[in-house]
Design a protein around this motif. Structure first.
Motif, PDB file in Angstrom:
ATOM      1  N   GLY A 122      -2.843  15.578  22.708  1.00 28.15           N
ATOM      2  CA  GLY A 122      -2.630  16.984  22.440  1.00 28.15           C
ATOM      3  C   GLY A 122      -1.239  17.187  21.884  1.00 28.15           C
ATOM      4  O   GLY A 122      -0.350  16.351  22.097  1.00 28.15           O
ATOM      5  N   LEU A 123      -1.065  18.259  21.161  1.00 21.82           N
ATOM      6  CA  LEU A 123       0.235  18.614  20.602  1.00 21.82           C
ATOM      7  C   LEU A 123       0.422  20.106  20.851  1.00 21.82           C
ATOM      8  O   LEU A 123      -0.468  20.904  20.534  1.00 21.82           O
ATOM      9  N   SER A 136      -2.881  21.772  19.351  1.00 18.35           N
ATOM     10  CA  SER A 136      -3.926  20.956  18.748  1.00 18.35           C
ATOM     11  C   SER A 136      -4.360  19.965  19.818  1.00 18.35           C
ATOM     12  O   SER A 136      -3.538  19.185  20.310  1.00 18.35           O
ATOM     13  N   ILE A 137      -5.622  20.015  20.182  1.00 16.89           N
ATOM     14  CA  ILE A 137      -6.133  19.212  21.299  1.00 16.89           C
ATOM     15  C   ILE A 137      -7.295  18.354  20.799  1.00 16.89           C
ATOM     16  O   ILE A 137      -8.205  18.863  20.152  1.00 16.89           O
ATOM     17  N   GLN A 138      -7.225  17.050  21.096  1.00 16.36           N
ATOM     18  CA  GLN A 138      -8.251  16.112  20.647  1.00 16.36           C
ATOM     19  C   GLN A 138      -9.089  15.588  21.811  1.00 16.36           C
ATOM     20  O   GLN A 138      -8.632  15.566  22.939  1.00 16.36           O
ATOM     21  N   ARG A 144      -5.378  13.708  14.651  1.00 16.50           N
ATOM     22  CA  ARG A 144      -4.161  14.413  15.088  1.00 16.50           C
ATOM     23  C   ARG A 144      -3.457  15.033  13.884  1.00 16.50           C
ATOM     24  O   ARG A 144      -3.548  14.520  12.774  1.00 16.50           O
ATOM     25  N   PRO A 145      -2.717  16.111  14.117  1.00 19.30           N
ATOM     26  CA  PRO A 145      -1.962  16.703  13.014  1.00 19.30           C
ATOM     27  C   PRO A 145      -0.900  15.726  12.503  1.00 19.30           C
ATOM     28  O   PRO A 145      -0.213  15.086  13.299  1.00 19.30           O
ATOM     29  N   GLY A 146      -0.784  15.609  11.202  1.00 21.16           N
ATOM     30  CA  GLY A 146       0.255  14.775  10.613  1.00 21.16           C
ATOM     31  C   GLY A 146       1.624  15.358  10.928  1.00 21.16           C
ATOM     32  O   GLY A 146       1.819  16.576  10.870  1.00 21.16           O
TER      33      GLY A 146
END
Length: 168
Positions: A122-123, A136-138, A144-146
């Motif tokens: 997560g970010l 942003s959660i995976q 994942r976001p760059g």
């Protein structure tokens, strides 16, 4: 579910350098960037955090404090720190699974050489008042976001005073 413009849970986590990091004690100029990674067992996480290392100064120049955390044990986190090229990345360990759920993060049961349970990536971009700006959660290590995209987005947000979205 944690939403933008909501206060996040506080987070107190031990770092591999022997200090404690606490979200409520952070005082960034713009944001705190909290990156949750799966742990030592994850080669995708290794690549992501090693890509973060040379970009840390760009985040700091934007007024962003950065931390990476996992549910790994202290020993595994220290091994991660020693084996990966992440010398300047503040690295936290033993993020409790129960607290990760409060952040809306996904939890996996280990297969093969993975821990019994661990947190998926997560970010989170968090304002100095501990209000969630975006997340942003995976559910797995991919998509994942760059980090260059995150840097560009933060520049845009700061230049345009763009509000958090997704709160409705």
């Amino acid at each position: 579910m944690l939403k933008p413009r909501q206060k996040t849970p506080d987070l107190a986590i031990n770092l591999v350098n022997g200090t404690e990091w606490k979200l409520s004690k952070q005082n960034p100029e713009a944001f705190t960037l909290l990156i949750v990674y799966r742990g030592l067992h994850c080669p995708v996480c290794k690549k992501y955090l090693e890509e973060l290392q040379p970009k840390l100064s760009k985040f700091h120049d934007l007024g962003v404090n950065v931390i990476a955390v996992s549910s790994d044990t202290e020993a595994k986190a220290k091994e991660t720190y020693e084996e990966w090229d992440i010398a300047d990345v503040p690295l936290g360990y033993e993020f409790p699974i129960e607290e990760a759920r409060e952040w809306g993060l996904f939890i996996s049961k280990g297969i093969k050489d993975e821990p019994d349970t661990f947190i998926e990536p997560g970010l989170f971009i968090i304002r100095p008042n501990q209000e969630l700006y975006c997340a942003s959660i995976q559910t797995m290590p991919f998509a994942r976001p760059g980090l260059d995209d995150v840097i560009g987005a933060i520049k845009f947000v700061l230049n345009k005073d763009y509000p958090a979205r997704g709160e409705a």
